[in-house]
Design a protein around this motif. Structure first.
Motif, PDB file in Angstrom:
ATOM      1  N   PHE A   1       0.948  -1.105  -0.119  1.00 35.29           N
ATOM      2  CA  PHE A   1       0.120   0.078  -0.125  1.00 35.29           C
ATOM      3  C   PHE A   1       0.801   1.473  -0.137  1.00 35.29           C
ATOM      4  CE2 PHE A   1      -2.403   3.300   2.374  1.00 35.29           C
ATOM      5  CZ  PHE A   1      -3.689   3.321   1.334  1.00 35.29           C
ATOM      6  N   MET A   2       1.893   1.239   0.809  1.00 38.85           N
ATOM      7  CA  MET A   2       2.784   2.250   0.769  1.00 38.85           C
ATOM      8  C   MET A   2       3.576   2.651  -0.670  1.00 38.85           C
ATOM      9  SD  MET A   2       2.564   3.542   3.907  1.00 38.85           S
ATOM     10  CE  MET A   2       3.613   4.765   3.538  1.00 38.85           C
ATOM     11  N   ASP A   3       3.856   1.535  -1.311  1.00 35.37           N
ATOM     12  CA  ASP A   3       4.215   1.613  -2.547  1.00 35.37           C
ATOM     13  C   ASP A   3       3.431   2.345  -3.375  1.00 35.37           C
ATOM     14  OD1 ASP A   3       6.985   0.617  -1.775  1.00 35.37           O
ATOM     15  OD2 ASP A   3       6.278  -1.426  -2.596  1.00 35.37           O
ATOM     16  N   LYS A   4       2.015   1.917  -3.560  1.00 32.53           N
ATOM     17  CA  LYS A   4       1.083   2.587  -4.180  1.00 32.53           C
ATOM     18  C   LYS A   4       0.892   4.192  -3.941  1.00 32.53           C
ATOM     19  CE  LYS A   4      -2.020  -1.277  -5.434  1.00 32.53           C
ATOM     20  NZ  LYS A   4      -1.988  -1.240  -6.731  1.00 32.53           N
ATOM     21  N   LEU A   5       0.979   4.374  -2.666  1.00 26.95           N
ATOM     22  CA  LEU A   5       1.066   5.762  -2.182  1.00 26.95           C
ATOM     23  C   LEU A   5       2.301   6.629  -2.971  1.00 26.95           C
ATOM     24  CD1 LEU A   5      -0.125   5.870   1.522  1.00 26.95           C
ATOM     25  CD2 LEU A   5      -1.385   6.319  -0.620  1.00 26.95           C
ATOM     26  N   ASN A   6       3.366   6.030  -2.751  1.00 29.27           N
ATOM     27  CA  ASN A   6       4.507   6.697  -3.546  1.00 29.27           C
ATOM     28  C   ASN A   6       4.513   6.827  -4.820  1.00 29.27           C
ATOM     29  OD1 ASN A   6       5.862   6.837  -0.868  1.00 29.27           O
ATOM     30  ND2 ASN A   6       6.765   4.694  -1.019  1.00 29.27           N
ATOM     31  N   GLU A   7       3.471   6.255  -5.668  1.00 28.84           N
ATOM     32  CA  GLU A   7       3.390   6.431  -7.156  1.00 28.84           C
ATOM     33  C   GLU A   7       2.539   7.624  -7.356  1.00 28.84           C
ATOM     34  OE1 GLU A   7       1.617   2.862  -8.470  1.00 28.84           O
ATOM     35  OE2 GLU A   7       3.345   1.624  -7.944  1.00 28.84           O
ATOM     36  N   VAL A   8       1.776   8.175  -6.436  1.00 29.59           N
ATOM     37  CA  VAL A   8       1.087   9.158  -6.543  1.00 29.59           C
ATOM     38  C   VAL A   8       1.789  10.529  -6.723  1.00 29.59           C
ATOM     39  CG1 VAL A   8      -0.900  10.708  -5.468  1.00 29.59           C
ATOM     40  CG2 VAL A   8      -0.773   8.020  -5.217  1.00 29.59           C
TER      41      VAL A   8
END
Length: 95
Positions: free
Chosen positions: A37-44
């Motif tokens: 989930f943190m990786d997905k947030l870093n993509e934003v």
């Protein structure tokens, strides 16, 4: 980064937790989901987005601190099991 059993063992040791094999497996899965989930947030793309300090723009509507009742030192010490003229006396707990 992925979480492995050694990482969970280290975190469990630091948190003073004892985990059995099943709990370790669940912990590994949960922690890897969190990191995913943190990786997905870093993509934003957050370019131009101001940091959020408060969740709302509403003003603080809490009451002011006001002294309601004042007691004297003598009154505070009246019910103390042990005291001197100005302090509560308690058993020493640290060597």
């Amino acid at each position: 980064m992925t979480i492995d059993e050694q990482t969970v063992d280290k975190i469990a040791h630091l948190a003073r937790l004892k985990l059995n094999a099943g709990e370790k497996a669940e912990m590994i899965a949960d922690m890897n989901k969190i990191l995913g989930f943190m990786d997905k947030l870093n993509e934003v793309d957050t370019t131009g987005v101001e940091p959020l300090v408060y969740m709302t723009d509403e003003p603080n509507i809490l009451r002011e601190d006001e002294v309601k009742q004042v007691i004297t030192t003598a009154e505070a010490l009246e019910n103390a099991p042990e005291h001197d003229d100005a302090h509560f006396l308690v058993a020493k707990v640290i060597k």
